[in-house]
Design a protein around this motif. Sequence first.
Motif, PDB file in Angstrom:
ATOM      1  N   VAL A  77       0.861  -1.184   0.000  1.00 52.37           N
ATOM      2  CA  VAL A  77       0.000   0.000   0.000  1.00 52.37           C
ATOM      3  C   VAL A  77       0.895   1.230   0.000  1.00 52.37           C
ATOM      4  O   VAL A  77       1.755   1.389   0.875  1.00 52.37           O
ATOM      5  N   LEU A  78       0.702   2.083  -0.991  1.00 49.29           N
ATOM      6  CA  LEU A  78       1.481   3.323  -1.094  1.00 49.29           C
ATOM      7  C   LEU A  78       0.679   4.461  -0.474  1.00 49.29           C
ATOM      8  O   LEU A  78      -0.432   4.762  -0.913  1.00 49.29           O
ATOM      9  N   THR A  79       1.241   5.082   0.540  1.00 51.80           N
ATOM     10  CA  THR A  79       0.602   6.230   1.175  1.00 51.80           C
ATOM     11  C   THR A  79       1.439   7.482   0.880  1.00 51.80           C
ATOM     12  O   THR A  79       2.513   7.405   0.291  1.00 51.80           O
ATOM     13  N   GLN A  80       0.907   8.615   1.285  1.00 51.76           N
ATOM     14  CA  GLN A  80       1.614   9.890   1.116  1.00 51.76           C
ATOM     15  C   GLN A  80       2.048  10.113  -0.339  1.00 51.76           C
ATOM     16  O   GLN A  80       3.177  10.491  -0.630  1.00 51.76           O
ATOM     17  N   LEU A  81       1.124   9.851  -1.266  1.00 49.58           N
ATOM     18  CA  LEU A  81       1.406  10.084  -2.679  1.00 49.58           C
ATOM     19  C   LEU A  81       1.325  11.572  -2.997  1.00 49.58           C
ATOM     20  O   LEU A  81       0.557  12.314  -2.373  1.00 49.58           O
ATOM     21  N   GLU A  82       2.114  11.982  -3.970  1.00 48.44           N
ATOM     22  CA  GLU A  82       2.111  13.390  -4.373  1.00 48.44           C
ATOM     23  C   GLU A  82       0.777  13.708  -5.055  1.00 48.44           C
ATOM     24  O   GLU A  82       0.380  13.022  -5.998  1.00 48.44           O
ATOM     25  N   PRO A  83       0.059  14.730  -4.610  1.00 45.14           N
ATOM     26  CA  PRO A  83      -1.300  14.987  -5.132  1.00 45.14           C
ATOM     27  C   PRO A  83      -1.367  15.154  -6.642  1.00 45.14           C
ATOM     28  O   PRO A  83      -2.313  14.699  -7.275  1.00 45.14           O
ATOM     29  N   ASP A  84      -0.374  15.809  -7.233  1.00 41.48           N
ATOM     30  CA  ASP A  84      -0.450  16.119  -8.664  1.00 41.48           C
ATOM     31  C   ASP A  84       0.007  14.975  -9.562  1.00 41.48           C
ATOM     32  O   ASP A  84      -0.176  15.024 -10.780  1.00 41.48           O
ATOM     33  N   ARG A  85       0.605  13.936  -9.008  1.00 37.24           N
ATOM     34  CA  ARG A  85       1.049  12.810  -9.836  1.00 37.24           C
ATOM     35  C   ARG A  85       0.950  11.489  -9.073  1.00 37.24           C
ATOM     36  O   ARG A  85       1.796  10.610  -9.203  1.00 37.24           O
ATOM     37  N   ALA A  86      -0.118  11.330  -8.320  1.00 33.52           N
ATOM     38  CA  ALA A  86      -0.277  10.148  -7.464  1.00 33.52           C
ATOM     39  C   ALA A  86      -0.312   8.863  -8.289  1.00 33.52           C
ATOM     40  O   ALA A  86       0.389   7.887  -7.978  1.00 33.52           O
ATOM     41  N   GLN A  87      -1.112   8.836  -9.343  1.00 34.53           N
ATOM     42  CA  GLN A  87      -1.255   7.602 -10.113  1.00 34.53           C
ATOM     43  C   GLN A  87       0.024   7.279 -10.886  1.00 34.53           C
ATOM     44  O   GLN A  87       0.424   6.109 -10.966  1.00 34.53           O
ATOM     45  N   GLN A  88       0.663   8.284 -11.423  1.00 35.14           N
ATOM     46  CA  GLN A  88       1.914   8.048 -12.125  1.00 35.14           C
ATOM     47  C   GLN A  88       2.980   7.539 -11.165  1.00 35.14           C
ATOM     48  O   GLN A  88       3.756   6.636 -11.494  1.00 35.14           O
ATOM     49  N   GLN A  89       3.000   8.094  -9.973  1.00 31.31           N
ATOM     50  CA  GLN A  89       3.943   7.652  -8.952  1.00 31.31           C
ATOM     51  C   GLN A  89       3.686   6.191  -8.584  1.00 31.31           C
ATOM     52  O   GLN A  89       4.624   5.398  -8.422  1.00 31.31           O
ATOM     53  N   ALA A  90       2.416   5.804  -8.498  1.00 34.48           N
ATOM     54  CA  ALA A  90       2.071   4.424  -8.168  1.00 34.48           C
ATOM     55  C   ALA A  90       2.460   3.469  -9.293  1.00 34.48           C
ATOM     56  O   ALA A  90       2.969   2.370  -9.052  1.00 34.48           O
ATOM     57  N   ARG A  91       2.241   3.892 -10.532  1.00 37.18           N
ATOM     58  CA  ARG A  91       2.620   3.044 -11.673  1.00 37.18           C
ATOM     59  C   ARG A  91       4.127   2.813 -11.692  1.00 37.18           C
ATOM     60  O   ARG A  91       4.597   1.696 -11.939  1.00 37.18           O
ATOM     61  N   GLU A  92       4.880   3.882 -11.471  1.00 39.09           N
ATOM     62  CA  GLU A  92       6.349   3.760 -11.477  1.00 39.09           C
ATOM     63  C   GLU A  92       6.821   2.818 -10.370  1.00 39.09           C
ATOM     64  O   GLU A  92       7.709   1.986 -10.582  1.00 39.09           O
ATOM     65  N   LYS A  93       6.222   2.935  -9.177  1.00 41.71           N
ATOM     66  CA  LYS A  93       6.622   2.072  -8.067  1.00 41.71           C
ATOM     67  C   LYS A  93       6.245   0.612  -8.343  1.00 41.71           C
ATOM     68  O   LYS A  93       7.019  -0.315  -8.055  1.00 41.71           O
ATOM     69  N   CYS A  94       5.077   0.395  -8.932  1.00 40.78           N
ATOM     70  CA  CYS A  94       4.642  -0.967  -9.239  1.00 40.78           C
ATOM     71  C   CYS A  94       5.599  -1.623 -10.226  1.00 40.78           C
ATOM     72  O   CYS A  94       6.003  -2.778 -10.047  1.00 40.78           O
ATOM     73  N   GLN A  95       5.987  -0.892 -11.259  1.00 41.36           N
ATOM     74  CA  GLN A  95       6.918  -1.436 -12.238  1.00 41.36           C
ATOM     75  C   GLN A  95       8.291  -1.658 -11.616  1.00 41.36           C
ATOM     76  O   GLN A  95       8.975  -2.649 -11.920  1.00 41.36           O
ATOM     77  N   LYS A  96       8.688  -0.779 -10.729  1.00 40.78           N
ATOM     78  CA  LYS A  96       9.975  -0.923 -10.049  1.00 40.78           C
ATOM     79  C   LYS A  96       9.999  -2.200  -9.213  1.00 40.78           C
ATOM     80  O   LYS A  96      10.999  -2.938  -9.203  1.00 40.78           O
ATOM     81  N   LEU A  97       8.905  -2.497  -8.534  1.00 40.48           N
ATOM     82  CA  LEU A  97       8.819  -3.713  -7.728  1.00 40.48           C
ATOM     83  C   LEU A  97       8.815  -4.960  -8.610  1.00 40.48           C
ATOM     84  O   LEU A  97       9.450  -5.969  -8.291  1.00 40.48           O
ATOM     85  N   LEU A  98       8.109  -4.904  -9.731  1.00 43.80           N
ATOM     86  CA  LEU A  98       8.101  -6.044 -10.656  1.00 43.80           C
ATOM     87  C   LEU A  98       9.501  -6.308 -11.197  1.00 43.80           C
ATOM     88  O   LEU A  98       9.925  -7.463 -11.342  1.00 43.80           O
TER      89      LEU A  98
END
Length: 601
Positions: free
Chosen positions: A255-276
């Motif tokens: 679970v990703l918390t404290q996401l940046e408001p203006d790029r929350a989804q992009q930040q989540a996509r980048e982290k998901c790919q990084k983990l994969l």
Amino acid sequence: MPHHQESFLIISLLLLSGTLLLSGFTLYRARLSEQQRQRHEQAERQSLLNALPDIVYCKNLQGRYVFCNQQAADFIGYSMKRLQDGLYEHDVFGRELAKKFQQTDREAIRGKRTVRSENWLQNGQGQMVLMETQKTPLYNANGLCTGVLAVARDITHQHKNQQSLEYMAHHDALTGMGNRLLLQQQLEYALQVARRTDTQLAVMYFDLDRFKEVNDTLGHNIGDLLLKDAAQRMQLHSRESDICARLGGDEFIVVLTQLEPDRAQQQAREKCQKLLTALAETYRLQGHLVTLYASAGLVYFPQHGDDGNTLIRHADTALHHAKALGRNRFVEYHPELSQQLDSRLSIEQDLHTALSSEQFTLVYQPQFRIGHPMPRRVEVLIRWPHPIHGFITPQEFIPLAETNGTISALGFWVLKCACLEFLRWRAEGLLLEKMAVNISAIQINAEFAQQVLAMLNSLQFDPTWLELEVTESFMMASTTETSQQIQTLREHGIEFSIDDFGTGFSSLSKLKSMPVSALKIDQSFVREINDNVSDYEIARAIILMAKSLGLTVIAEGVENKAQAATLQRLGCEWIQGYFYARPMSGEALLARYLAPQPTSE
């Protein structure tokens, strides 16, 4: 005064003096006896209190010790006499702690009740221990409070045990990650913060692709090491503010918390790919090199759900879609995926009806010797033309059949229908050497060989015409019972081949002992054999290895002349794919290859 009166007076005085002396002596002895009795009783009380395992002491209202047992003296590090001779609490523990202790004294006195407290204290040996203390006010005969009675005990061990139990209740024993219970608590808190601050968070549901094959081929010990390594990688690439948990098996949540408001989804996509990417790096496990990928489903709060259960369920739905698309990727949830999952469940229920009503059909893909126009072998493939959903691929319904218990009946249906078709071809004059039928590991039980042989015997089908295809991981993980079933069938002339070879975890030493006669090079290596050096080298190695072991090699998925030429140059003798022939019905195959064809041996 007459002499006798004087004598009487003297005697009387002496008697009186004696009486007084005797009375005084008697009184003295009585007092002495009372003191001795009191001292004896006090000694007995002290002995009893010293025998207690708990610490017992009394203090006056100024915080001075007036009584203690031996345990109290030992804990504090002073003699009993020294403590009771006038030491104050601040002399022993310092002023800060003394103030804290006196505060609980006042609570007990004001409330006229027993007050319990816990404090970490240093004992006489210099160790820090957790002490539980109960303080009760003391009163004199006039009802005035004179101080407090304290009873204390060391609860460090119980505290550690409780901490251990709480940790075990909230953490996964293998990886140390939070478990489902802790995830629910932490996710609920994170959602409360997100609602209050009007921010987003992301939930990622990970599943390791083909993890079961690692367990089956290399053993559960290696599988456990892989899970621990995977968990460490996920935690290493996560922030302290993120939540990491293992749900069980090879399933993980981040679970990703404290996401940046203006790029929350992009930040989540980048982290998901990084983990994969991190999970796909080679694992080194007790001498084994294992490459494993993962799939993930990604959802966002509040777009995809307002509570933890909904978010996790939708992330699971997206994960299933990622696996259906070929794995080693992540998919973001959208409502249509739930409809597709409902469709999948509907298909699973329809499997029983499809089997009883024979909705399935068989197609056959010819296998050729390179350079020969006529096929000598054929592979049997199953298709399902669903009346509502259209054609459903085996990749979709075979796993469902394996989980809902229909795979065994479906497998024997395929085998019987294929054998009947093969016999019809022979009756018409199309004399093929071998027919390959895929079987599932779940089909092979203690009666499998007997059932197959009984079927072939009832059809008068020569067992030497049949080849059963199994996966590489299945053959690596064969149990004693499975090996016995395979051996029985081989003794009657049925051969075995390994399908999709090169995608599993075989080693040359284990391959030597496998009861197989053929290897099929997976089409993923054939597809770019002329463009990818690694694929070329893998195909070349498989062919050389198979030849050294006396095994037949069949290349799958050959789609053009250049691929066929390269395989021939590498020494591959058998080939199948769209370049030669697509899968076709039994009638079409008979019509195409029964006609006179130029042949060469």
